[in-house]
Motif scaffolding. Sequence first.
Motif, PDB file in Angstrom:
ATOM      1  N   SER A  19      -7.065   6.102  -7.991  1.00  0.00           N
ATOM      2  CA  SER A  19      -6.481   5.897  -9.315  1.00  0.00           C
ATOM      3  C   SER A  19      -7.553   6.057 -10.379  1.00  0.00           C
ATOM      4  O   SER A  19      -8.654   5.503 -10.243  1.00  0.00           O
ATOM      5  CB  SER A  19      -5.863   4.491  -9.410  1.00  0.00           C
ATOM      6  N   GLY A  20      -7.244   6.810 -11.441  1.00  0.00           N
ATOM      7  CA  GLY A  20      -8.130   6.905 -12.578  1.00  0.00           C
ATOM      8  C   GLY A  20      -9.515   7.442 -12.275  1.00  0.00           C
ATOM      9  O   GLY A  20     -10.483   7.040 -12.924  1.00  0.00           O
ATOM     10  N   GLY A  21      -9.620   8.338 -11.299  1.00  0.00           N
ATOM     11  CA  GLY A  21     -10.923   8.865 -10.928  1.00  0.00           C
ATOM     12  C   GLY A  21     -11.727   7.915 -10.081  1.00  0.00           C
ATOM     13  O   GLY A  21     -12.953   8.042  -9.979  1.00  0.00           O
ATOM     14  N   ARG A  22     -11.045   6.946  -9.428  1.00  0.00           N
ATOM     15  CA  ARG A  22     -11.707   5.965  -8.569  1.00  0.00           C
ATOM     16  C   ARG A  22     -10.980   5.890  -7.232  1.00  0.00           C
ATOM     17  O   ARG A  22      -9.749   5.917  -7.184  1.00  0.00           O
ATOM     18  CB  ARG A  22     -11.686   4.566  -9.208  1.00  0.00           C
ATOM     19  N   ILE A  23     -11.752   5.764  -6.144  1.00  0.00           N
ATOM     20  CA  ILE A  23     -11.189   5.451  -4.832  1.00  0.00           C
ATOM     21  C   ILE A  23     -11.748   4.101  -4.423  1.00  0.00           C
ATOM     22  O   ILE A  23     -12.954   3.948  -4.214  1.00  0.00           O
ATOM     23  CB  ILE A  23     -11.532   6.532  -3.789  1.00  0.00           C
ATOM     24  N   ALA A  24     -10.880   3.098  -4.339  1.00  0.00           N
ATOM     25  CA  ALA A  24     -11.276   1.720  -4.044  1.00  0.00           C
ATOM     26  C   ALA A  24     -11.068   1.427  -2.563  1.00  0.00           C
ATOM     27  O   ALA A  24      -9.971   1.653  -2.036  1.00  0.00           O
ATOM     28  CB  ALA A  24     -10.469   0.740  -4.893  1.00  0.00           C
ATOM     29  N   LEU A  25     -12.116   0.902  -1.900  1.00  0.00           N
ATOM     30  CA  LEU A  25     -12.057   0.748  -0.443  1.00  0.00           C
ATOM     31  C   LEU A  25     -12.347  -0.676   0.055  1.00  0.00           C
ATOM     32  O   LEU A  25     -12.329  -0.895   1.262  1.00  0.00           O
ATOM     33  CB  LEU A  25     -13.053   1.710   0.232  1.00  0.00           C
ATOM     34  N   ASP A  26     -12.620  -1.625  -0.835  1.00  0.00           N
ATOM     35  CA  ASP A  26     -12.879  -2.996  -0.374  1.00  0.00           C
ATOM     36  C   ASP A  26     -11.556  -3.734  -0.241  1.00  0.00           C
ATOM     37  O   ASP A  26     -10.962  -4.150  -1.237  1.00  0.00           O
ATOM     38  CB  ASP A  26     -13.798  -3.725  -1.342  1.00  0.00           C
ATOM     39  N   THR A  27     -11.091  -3.905   0.990  1.00  0.00           N
ATOM     40  CA  THR A  27      -9.852  -4.636   1.236  1.00  0.00           C
ATOM     41  C   THR A  27     -10.118  -6.044   1.768  1.00  0.00           C
ATOM     42  O   THR A  27      -9.257  -6.654   2.393  1.00  0.00           O
ATOM     43  CB  THR A  27      -8.941  -3.852   2.200  1.00  0.00           C
ATOM     44  N   GLY A  28     -11.321  -6.574   1.502  1.00  0.00           N
ATOM     45  CA  GLY A  28     -11.614  -7.982   1.781  1.00  0.00           C
ATOM     46  C   GLY A  28     -11.575  -8.350   3.249  1.00  0.00           C
ATOM     47  O   GLY A  28     -10.909  -9.318   3.630  1.00  0.00           O
ATOM     48  N   ALA A  29     -12.312  -7.626   4.072  1.00  0.00           N
ATOM     49  CA  ALA A  29     -12.224  -7.805   5.523  1.00  0.00           C
ATOM     50  C   ALA A  29     -12.384  -9.251   5.964  1.00  0.00           C
ATOM     51  O   ALA A  29     -11.668  -9.723   6.850  1.00  0.00           O
ATOM     52  CB  ALA A  29     -13.272  -6.929   6.214  1.00  0.00           C
ATOM     53  N   TYR A  30     -13.319  -9.974   5.365  1.00  0.00           N
ATOM     54  CA  TYR A  30     -13.581 -11.354   5.802  1.00  0.00           C
ATOM     55  C   TYR A  30     -12.446 -12.296   5.420  1.00  0.00           C
ATOM     56  O   TYR A  30     -12.292 -13.365   6.014  1.00  0.00           O
ATOM     57  CB  TYR A  30     -14.906 -11.853   5.217  1.00  0.00           C
ATOM     58  N   LEU A  31     -11.624 -11.910   4.424  1.00  0.00           N
ATOM     59  CA  LEU A  31     -10.488 -12.727   4.001  1.00  0.00           C
ATOM     60  C   LEU A  31      -9.176 -12.267   4.611  1.00  0.00           C
ATOM     61  O   LEU A  31      -8.351 -13.080   5.038  1.00  0.00           O
ATOM     62  CB  LEU A  31     -10.352 -12.673   2.467  1.00  0.00           C
ATOM     63  N   THR A  32      -8.981 -10.950   4.650  1.00  0.00           N
ATOM     64  CA  THR A  32      -7.680 -10.383   5.015  1.00  0.00           C
ATOM     65  C   THR A  32      -7.600  -9.912   6.454  1.00  0.00           C
ATOM     66  O   THR A  32      -6.499  -9.661   6.961  1.00  0.00           O
ATOM     67  CB  THR A  32      -7.354  -9.181   4.105  1.00  0.00           C
ATOM     68  N   GLY A  33      -8.773  -9.734   7.093  1.00  0.00           N
ATOM     69  CA  GLY A  33      -8.766  -9.152   8.430  1.00  0.00           C
ATOM     70  C   GLY A  33      -8.544  -7.655   8.417  1.00  0.00           C
ATOM     71  O   GLY A  33      -8.218  -7.065   9.446  1.00  0.00           O
TER      72      GLY A  33
END
Length: 259
Positions: free
Chosen positions: A226-240
């Motif tokens: 989105s908006g020229g950004r690819i976001a990849l932190d899905t919170g592994a330690y919180l969400t699994g």
Amino acid sequence: MLPRILSQLDPRRRSAPANVTSARIRPEEAFFAIGDIHGCATHLNQLFGLLDEVAHGNEICVFLGDYIDRGPQSREVLLQLYELSQSRPDRVICLMGNHERMLLNFIDDPAGTGLGWLRNGGVATLTSFGIEVPEDAIHSGASVDLARQLEDALPKGLQEWLRVLPKHWSTGNMHCVHAAMSPNRPPEDQRGAVLLWGHPDFFSKPRTDGNIVVHGHTVVRRANLSGGRIALDTGAYLTGRLTAAHLMPGECRFLEARS
């Protein structure tokens, strides 16, 4: 493909990959970008299996930083990535995250500027190295001794490796960083603090120069473009959920290891 050498996986837990097709995605070669691991070695090994299934055979693996803290397996993650980067420096890029920077600040100034690391997940990393942390460590002056113990516990060469981790990696119009890039500056003219800690306009002002920033640092519900950004932190330690992107000319495929 290098992850196959490392993976000891349980292939039963996985999510179906999602595809994003866009002519704006123009890397010079296919590569994988892996989001914030935060001490989740089990998820990392599962993710390697998913990468193996879709790899063309010669992808570079770019790790976006924040390998440590909060999760229980920081030591295991650090050792694995260190050994991986030493064995295949041409195929493995490990970027510095703000949590690696905080660890180094703690070693350098444990009673001063580095003390905040203990409030931001550092205790989990110390524990993973077998270091017992007193409950009052922040206020008792124990931090200096803890820093000494940490230096002693780090395998030979690992601290030196952490200190020279790059803050960005680029191919074509794709720019991998830990936290952000200023949308007001070209990719080659970014401040190091922004790459590690973020920028106030990063999420509110889309890039207009055709470049795409691949990043972690800020937890999102689902990986997205989105908006020229690819976001990849899905919170592994919180969400699994630990997420990677397989980036090829014209296409981005998200892959997710789940517990």
